[in-house]
Design an enzyme around this catalytic site. Structure first.
Site, PDB file in Angstrom:
ATOM      1  N   ALA A  25       9.221  -1.021   2.919  1.00 12.08           N
ATOM      2  CA  ALA A  25       8.947  -2.146   2.097  1.00 12.08           C
ATOM      3  C   ALA A  25       9.647  -1.866   0.732  1.00 12.08           C
ATOM      4  O   ALA A  25       9.877  -0.523   0.336  1.00 12.08           O
ATOM      5  CB  ALA A  25       7.466  -2.301   1.499  1.00 12.08           C
ATOM      6  N   CYS A  51       3.041  -7.442   1.545  1.00 12.23           N
ATOM      7  CA  CYS A  51       4.043  -8.184   0.861  1.00 12.23           C
ATOM      8  C   CYS A  51       3.783  -9.640   0.755  1.00 12.23           C
ATOM      9  O   CYS A  51       4.816 -10.233   0.740  1.00 12.23           O
ATOM     10  CB  CYS A  51       5.193  -7.698   1.484  1.00 12.23           C
ATOM     11  SG  CYS A  51       5.776  -5.957   1.480  1.00 12.23           S
ATOM     12  N   TYR A  83       0.864  -1.104  -0.078  1.00  8.46           N
ATOM     13  CA  TYR A  83      -0.223  -0.016   0.004  1.00  8.46           C
ATOM     14  C   TYR A  83       0.949   1.336   0.268  1.00  8.46           C
ATOM     15  O   TYR A  83       1.932   1.224   0.730  1.00  8.46           O
ATOM     16  CB  TYR A  83      -0.709  -0.050   1.443  1.00  8.46           C
ATOM     17  CG  TYR A  83      -1.500   1.498   1.257  1.00  8.46           C
ATOM     18  CD1 TYR A  83      -2.697   1.690   0.636  1.00  8.46           C
ATOM     19  CD2 TYR A  83      -1.352   2.255   2.404  1.00  8.46           C
ATOM     20  CE1 TYR A  83      -3.064   2.773   0.965  1.00  8.46           C
ATOM     21  CE2 TYR A  83      -1.898   3.483   2.849  1.00  8.46           C
ATOM     22  CZ  TYR A  83      -2.859   3.824   1.776  1.00  8.46           C
ATOM     23  OH  TYR A  83      -3.646   4.939   1.990  1.00  8.46           O
ATOM     24  N   ALA A  90       9.770   2.305   0.248  1.00  7.32           N
ATOM     25  CA  ALA A  90       8.508   2.959   0.773  1.00  7.32           C
ATOM     26  C   ALA A  90       8.848   3.050   2.268  1.00  7.32           C
ATOM     27  O   ALA A  90       8.444   1.775   2.892  1.00  7.32           O
ATOM     28  CB  ALA A  90       7.310   2.618   0.223  1.00  7.32           C
TER      29      ALA A  90
END
Length: 203
Positions: free
Chosen positions: A136, A167, A75, A151
């Site tokens: 991530a 993930c 996200y 991110a």
């Protein structure tokens, strides 16, 4: 060795930015400087090339974009600091795993500056604080050059993560810099992250 240019793009839509990365990578040549793009996205889920749609647990009004990086679903949203790394790996003598390790280390170093101990996991790329994912990673390599990137959750609404297996990992906890006691804004963190990423890329 070519320089690393830092570009601050502000808040930009996901799909046009993704296409801009593809275009940059397709058009670059041996003399093109590497770049780091720092930005935030409006709410969006992205699903990697081999991503499994079932990792989106609940449909919401947040769009889902199927993209060309590795990895599963993640996200992006306001308050998350995204750094896209447009790097000529061949020129810098870097393999993919080494670039991932250096990206992770840049985030670990940033957090350490604020007194936060973070770690990586062998089976799940990214950066973790007390077992919760704070950053991530996802990359695409084409013609020896990378795009996509890292991110870092900074000061955002984490609720959308509850609608996915982050993930691809069921029940994975997520956290952010604000919740681990870091008062710096995403803009302030962007400067520091860019410096650490540049240092690790150019080692």
């Amino acid at each position: 060795m070519a320089d690393v240019l830092i570009r601050h793009l502000g808040r930009v839509d996901y799909t046009p930015t993704w296409h801009a990365m593809q275009d940059f990578t397709a058009q670059r040549d041996a003399a093109t400087d590497d770049e780091i793009w720092l930005l935030q996205h409006p709410p969006v889920y992205t699903l990697g090339q081999a991503g499994k749609p079932e990792h989106l647990l609940h449909r919401t009004d947040i769009p889902l974009v199927k993209i060309d990086r590795g990895g599963q679903i993640t996200y992006h949203g306001p308050g998350q600091l995204v750094a896209y790394l447009l790097v000529d790996l061949k020129r810098r003598g870097l393999g993919v795993r080494e670039l991932v390790r250096r990206m992770e280390q840049a985030v670990i170093d940033l957090l350490a500056e604020h007194g936060i101990s973070a770690e990586r996991k062998a089976d799940a790329p990214g950066v973790y604080v007390n077992g919760a994912k704070i950053a991530a990673l996802g990359l695409r390599i084409k013609h020896g050059c990378s795009y996509h990137g890292v991110a870092l959750n900074a000061d955002m609404d984490l609720t959308p993560f509850s609608h996915i297996n982050p993930c691809g990992h069921q029940g994975m906890a997520v956290t952010q810099t604000r919740d681990v006691g870091i008062a710096a804004t995403p803009a302030e963190l962007a400067e520091t992250l860019a410096a650490h990423l540049t240092r690790h890329i150019t080692l």
